[in-house]
Design a protein around this motif. Sequence first.
Motif, PDB file in Angstrom:
ATOM      1  N   VAL A 197      -2.731 -45.568  25.009  1.00 30.00           N
ATOM      2  CA  VAL A 197      -3.037 -46.905  24.508  1.00 30.00           C
ATOM      3  C   VAL A 197      -1.825 -47.826  24.652  1.00 30.00           C
ATOM      4  CG1 VAL A 197      -3.758 -48.254  22.497  1.00 30.00           C
ATOM      5  CG2 VAL A 197      -4.761 -45.996  22.907  1.00 30.00           C
ATOM      6  N   ILE A 198      -0.681 -47.399  24.149  1.00 26.53           N
ATOM      7  CA  ILE A 198       0.475 -48.278  24.083  1.00 26.53           C
ATOM      8  C   ILE A 198       1.280 -48.309  25.382  1.00 26.53           C
ATOM      9  CG2 ILE A 198       2.606 -48.758  22.823  1.00 26.53           C
ATOM     10  CD1 ILE A 198       1.201 -47.291  20.411  1.00 26.53           C
ATOM     11  N   LEU A 199       1.591 -47.152  25.945  1.00 24.89           N
ATOM     12  CA  LEU A 199       2.425 -47.109  27.144  1.00 24.89           C
ATOM     13  C   LEU A 199       1.867 -47.953  28.300  1.00 24.89           C
ATOM     14  CD1 LEU A 199       4.982 -46.145  28.514  1.00 24.89           C
ATOM     15  CD2 LEU A 199       3.751 -44.054  29.161  1.00 24.89           C
ATOM     16  N   PRO A 200       0.562 -47.950  28.563  1.00 29.83           N
ATOM     17  CA  PRO A 200       0.071 -48.802  29.652  1.00 29.83           C
ATOM     18  C   PRO A 200       0.415 -50.287  29.459  1.00 29.83           C
ATOM     19  CG  PRO A 200      -1.589 -47.184  29.092  1.00 29.83           C
ATOM     20  CD  PRO A 200      -0.507 -47.068  28.057  1.00 29.83           C
ATOM     21  N   TYR A 201       0.392 -50.763  28.228  1.00 35.07           N
ATOM     22  CA  TYR A 201       0.800 -52.145  27.969  1.00 35.07           C
ATOM     23  C   TYR A 201       2.277 -52.341  28.288  1.00 35.07           C
ATOM     24  CZ  TYR A 201      -3.571 -53.405  25.698  1.00 35.07           C
ATOM     25  OH  TYR A 201      -4.881 -53.682  25.445  1.00 35.07           O
ATOM     26  N   PHE A 202       3.104 -51.396  27.850  1.00 32.60           N
ATOM     27  CA  PHE A 202       4.535 -51.493  28.131  1.00 32.60           C
ATOM     28  C   PHE A 202       4.776 -51.492  29.640  1.00 32.60           C
ATOM     29  CE2 PHE A 202       6.909 -49.967  24.096  1.00 32.60           C
ATOM     30  CZ  PHE A 202       6.085 -50.708  23.287  1.00 32.60           C
ATOM     31  N   LEU A 203       4.114 -50.603  30.350  1.00 30.90           N
ATOM     32  CA  LEU A 203       4.296 -50.517  31.801  1.00 30.90           C
ATOM     33  C   LEU A 203       3.893 -51.811  32.495  1.00 30.90           C
ATOM     34  CD1 LEU A 203       2.970 -46.898  32.363  1.00 30.90           C
ATOM     35  CD2 LEU A 203       5.340 -47.669  32.659  1.00 30.90           C
ATOM     36  N   HIS A 204       2.873 -52.452  31.989  1.00 32.79           N
ATOM     37  CA  HIS A 204       2.364 -53.670  32.615  1.00 32.79           C
ATOM     38  C   HIS A 204       3.142 -54.917  32.213  1.00 32.79           C
ATOM     39  CE1 HIS A 204      -0.647 -56.079  34.692  1.00 32.79           C
ATOM     40  NE2 HIS A 204      -0.630 -56.890  33.649  1.00 32.79           N
ATOM     41  N   ALA A 248       4.338 -41.144  33.373  1.00 35.83           N
ATOM     42  CA  ALA A 248       4.011 -42.451  33.948  1.00 35.83           C
ATOM     43  C   ALA A 248       5.201 -43.405  33.982  1.00 35.83           C
ATOM     44  CB  ALA A 248       2.857 -43.088  33.170  1.00 35.83           C
ATOM     45  N   ILE A 249       6.255 -43.070  33.283  1.00 32.16           N
ATOM     46  CA  ILE A 249       7.429 -43.946  33.224  1.00 32.16           C
ATOM     47  C   ILE A 249       8.218 -43.815  34.531  1.00 32.16           C
ATOM     48  CG2 ILE A 249       9.626 -44.339  32.014  1.00 32.16           C
ATOM     49  CD1 ILE A 249       8.172 -43.477  29.431  1.00 32.16           C
ATOM     50  N   PRO A 250       8.622 -44.940  35.109  1.00 25.23           N
ATOM     51  CA  PRO A 250       9.379 -44.893  36.372  1.00 25.23           C
ATOM     52  C   PRO A 250      10.628 -44.023  36.274  1.00 25.23           C
ATOM     53  CG  PRO A 250       8.670 -47.139  35.910  1.00 25.23           C
ATOM     54  CD  PRO A 250       8.361 -46.316  34.682  1.00 25.23           C
ATOM     55  N   GLU A 251      10.974 -43.399  37.389  1.00 30.20           N
ATOM     56  CA  GLU A 251      12.110 -42.479  37.429  1.00 30.20           C
ATOM     57  C   GLU A 251      13.424 -43.122  36.996  1.00 30.20           C
ATOM     58  OE1 GLU A 251      12.284 -39.504  40.768  1.00 30.20           O
ATOM     59  OE2 GLU A 251      10.669 -40.812  41.529  1.00 30.20           O
ATOM     60  N   GLU A 252      13.623 -44.391  37.363  1.00 29.63           N
ATOM     61  CA  GLU A 252      14.891 -45.043  37.025  1.00 29.63           C
ATOM     62  C   GLU A 252      15.111 -45.192  35.523  1.00 29.63           C
ATOM     63  OE1 GLU A 252      12.423 -46.463  38.920  1.00 29.63           O
ATOM     64  OE2 GLU A 252      12.372 -48.621  38.582  1.00 29.63           O
ATOM     65  N   TYR A 253      14.077 -44.934  34.730  1.00 28.31           N
ATOM     66  CA  TYR A 253      14.188 -45.014  33.277  1.00 28.31           C
ATOM     67  C   TYR A 253      14.029 -43.638  32.616  1.00 28.31           C
ATOM     68  CZ  TYR A 253      13.268 -49.832  34.527  1.00 28.31           C
ATOM     69  OH  TYR A 253      13.300 -51.068  35.118  1.00 28.31           O
ATOM     70  N   GLY A 254      14.099 -42.592  33.401  1.00 27.86           N
ATOM     71  CA  GLY A 254      14.041 -41.239  32.848  1.00 27.86           C
ATOM     72  C   GLY A 254      12.690 -40.564  32.897  1.00 27.86           C
ATOM     73  N   GLY A 255      11.713 -41.201  33.509  1.00 30.36           N
ATOM     74  CA  GLY A 255      10.386 -40.600  33.623  1.00 30.36           C
ATOM     75  C   GLY A 255      10.178 -39.936  34.970  1.00 30.36           C
ATOM     76  N   ALA A 256       8.961 -39.524  35.212  1.00 33.14           N
ATOM     77  CA  ALA A 256       8.627 -38.853  36.469  1.00 33.14           C
ATOM     78  C   ALA A 256       8.122 -39.840  37.523  1.00 33.14           C
ATOM     79  CB  ALA A 256       7.566 -37.776  36.223  1.00 33.14           C
ATOM     80  N   GLY A 257       7.761 -41.050  37.098  1.00 36.28           N
ATOM     81  CA  GLY A 257       7.268 -42.043  38.044  1.00 36.28           C
ATOM     82  C   GLY A 257       5.910 -41.706  38.626  1.00 36.28           C
TER      83      GLY A 257
END
Length: 167
Positions: free
Chosen positions: A94-101, A55-64
Motif C-alpha cells: 500500500v505505502i511503498l508504491p506511493y513512495f516509489l512513484h 522493489a526499492i532501487p539498488e542505489e538506495y539499498g534495495g534489489a531494484g
Amino acid sequence: MRRDLFTEDHEGFRELARDFVEKEVVPHYPEWEKGGRMPRDVFEQMGALGMLGMAIPEEYGGAGMPDYRYNVVMQEEAARALVTLSTVRTQLEVILPYFLHYANEEQRKRWFPGLAAGTLLTAVAMTEPGNRVRPGRHAHHPRYATGTTGSSTAPRRSSPAACRPTW
C-alpha cells in the motif's frame, strides 16, 4: 495443478521466506499476537535478508526489482504457516508504491535505505472530509460509545483493539 506464475528467482525467495517464517516468526507468534505487535527487530531481520527492499532501487539499498510476485510469495509463506507478518503487507503493498512513484530524490535518499533495511517503518493516516469527531470527544458520542451504527454492530472506534494493527 502446477503454477507457472513464479520464476526460479521467486522460488529461491520462497525458500528464504519459508525458512525465515518457520524459524523467526512461528515460534514467537503467539506472544506477538498476545502483545498486539511484531517486534521491530524482526523487521530489521527481514531487511537484512533483503525481504523488504525488493522493489526499492539498488542505489538506495534495495534489489531494484519492482515485481509484486515477491510480495505474493511472502504472504503465501506466512499463510502456509498460519501467521501474518504484522504491517509488512501494508508497508510493501500500500505505502511503498506511493513512495516509489511520488518521492523526490531528497526523500528517496532519506527514506528508502531505512525502508529496505527494516529500520524505518511506515504507516497510513487518513482523514474524512467534514468529520467533526475529534480525538478524546468521540468516546462520549452515543454512536461510538455503544459500538453500534444504526442496525449493524461495529467495533467501538475508541477501543484499543480497533486501533491496533491487524494480525
